[in-house]
Design a protein around this motif. Structure first.
Motif, PDB file in Angstrom:
ATOM      1  N   GLU A 248       0.820  -1.203   0.000  1.00  0.00           N
ATOM      2  CA  GLU A 248       0.000   0.000   0.000  1.00  0.00           C
ATOM      3  C   GLU A 248       0.859   1.260   0.000  1.00  0.00           C
ATOM      4  OE1 GLU A 248      -2.452  -0.033   3.453  1.00  0.00           O
ATOM      5  OE2 GLU A 248      -0.784  -0.115   4.850  1.00  0.00           O
ATOM      6  N   ASP A 249       0.317   2.307  -0.599  1.00  0.00           N
ATOM      7  CA  ASP A 249       0.942   3.625  -0.577  1.00  0.00           C
ATOM      8  C   ASP A 249      -0.161   4.662  -0.403  1.00  0.00           C
ATOM      9  OD1 ASP A 249      -0.311   3.815  -3.046  1.00  0.00           O
ATOM     10  OD2 ASP A 249       1.531   3.703  -4.224  1.00  0.00           O
ATOM     11  N   LYS A 250       0.168   5.929  -0.542  1.00  0.00           N
ATOM     12  CA  LYS A 250      -0.830   6.980  -0.299  1.00  0.00           C
ATOM     13  C   LYS A 250      -1.997   6.874  -1.273  1.00  0.00           C
ATOM     14  CE  LYS A 250       2.276  10.374   1.814  1.00  0.00           C
ATOM     15  NZ  LYS A 250       2.860  11.735   1.725  1.00  0.00           N
ATOM     16  N   THR A 251      -1.704   6.505  -2.512  1.00  0.00           N
ATOM     17  CA  THR A 251      -2.776   6.399  -3.500  1.00  0.00           C
ATOM     18  C   THR A 251      -3.735   5.278  -3.154  1.00  0.00           C
ATOM     19  OG1 THR A 251      -1.360   7.266  -5.269  1.00  0.00           O
ATOM     20  CG2 THR A 251      -3.316   6.019  -5.933  1.00  0.00           C
ATOM     21  N   THR A 252      -3.203   4.090  -2.850  1.00  0.00           N
ATOM     22  CA  THR A 252      -4.091   2.968  -2.548  1.00  0.00           C
ATOM     23  C   THR A 252      -4.808   3.171  -1.215  1.00  0.00           C
ATOM     24  OG1 THR A 252      -2.281   1.684  -1.547  1.00  0.00           O
ATOM     25  CG2 THR A 252      -2.694   1.371  -3.896  1.00  0.00           C
TER      26      THR A 252
END
Length: 295
Positions: A248-252
């Motif tokens: 996961e990252d900020k977008t997901t």
């Protein structure tokens, strides 16, 4: 892939400790049993079921916070792969650290991706452990290789692989039940990790290709693609979001938050085994979670 330097350091330390093993014969210096080295605990778990008490299994990646796409082998990893009686890796450009380290081995080496069968045989998605037919084929191949390595336990390996196939058939029965109850249910993924699970469940994956490709490659999706994903969620055009929590990252995270605000169920999936579980339970839980989201 994303923000993994610190997490890889943790696994590197663990791998260094785990593979301080002396062996030129491919057997454990303590037990004398054939040693299997797997790139991840996904295939390590399958190998452990087939090998049972007659083998020793080591998985290079057994930490659910590490992305196998980005992992780099340590010297101890390379030595373990070089000396193992049997090496199992995913293939399909998924775990290149293992395939590269296995080059030139003179002992059996198994790439699961090369054993794709059924629908997966004509599909390039590398996350093949979500395809139960392919996992069954891998289990049979492991049994055959182990039977050659240790003929005295050949029948035991064959019997365990058969028992595992039966358990995997139970997972297939669950996805078939989903397909019958909710055919062509529209879903969305953050990336194509559970592709074969969704295929078996006969869902309609509406994820924009460019969006999931960007997420998988660790790049920012185009604003238009992200807007399209948000619209699918906000207008409830999909019935579930399948969310890879391992990369996961900020977008997901933003996409998952959007789904929750819109009341769209989020099905969390991973690339390696969660703690304190085995392969069959993991895949059973994944299928049950999808069924609950669509029900």
């Amino acid at each position: 892939m994303r923000n993994l330097v610190a997490r890889i350091a943790v696994v590197t330390l663990g791998a260094t400790t785990a593979f301080t093993l002396a062996a030129c014969s491919g057997t454990s210096s303590d037990s004398g049993k054939p040693r299997i080295v797997a790139s991840t605990d996904v295939w390590g778990s399958v190998a452990a079921v087939v090998g049972g008490p007659d083998v020793e299994v080591k998985s290079i990646i057994d930490n659910p916070t590490v992305d196998p796409h980005s992992y780099q082998t340590t010297p101890s990893d390379a030595a373990a792969i070089r000396e193992a009686a049997l090496v199992i890796y995913n293939g399909g450009d998924y775990d290149e650290f293992a395939s590269k380290a296995a080059e030139g081995r003179d002992k059996p080496t198994l790439a699961a991706y090369d054993l794709r069968t059924g629908a997966a045989a004509h599909d390039e998605n590398e996350h093949i452990w979500y395809d139960m037919n392919t996992v069954s084929a891998v289990a049979d191949k492991i049994a055959a290789e182990l039977g050659d390595i240790d003929p005295a336990h050949r029948q035991a390996f064959t019997d365990r692989a058969a028992a595992l196939r039966g358990q995997l058939a139970g997972v297939t029965a669950l996805t078939a039940k989903i397909a019958a109850a909710h055919p062509k249910s529209p879903v969305l993924q953050t990336e194509p990790l559970a592709h074969y699970l969704l295929l078996a469940a006969d869902t309609d994956d509406r994820t924009p290709h460019e969006f999931e490709e960007a997420i998988e490659q660790g790049t920012d999706p185009a604003p238009a693609d992200l807007a399209a994903v948000r619209d699918l969620l906000n207008t409830k055009q999909v019935r579930a979001l399948v969310y890879n929590i391992q990369t996961e990252d900020k977008t997901t995270q933003d996409v998952a938050s959007t789904a929750k605000r819109a009341g769209v169920p989020v099905v969390e999936v991973t690339e390696t085994l969660p703690e304190n579980t085995d392969f069959v339970k993991w895949q059973t839980d994944n299928a049950n979670a999808l069924a609950a989201a669509l029900g």
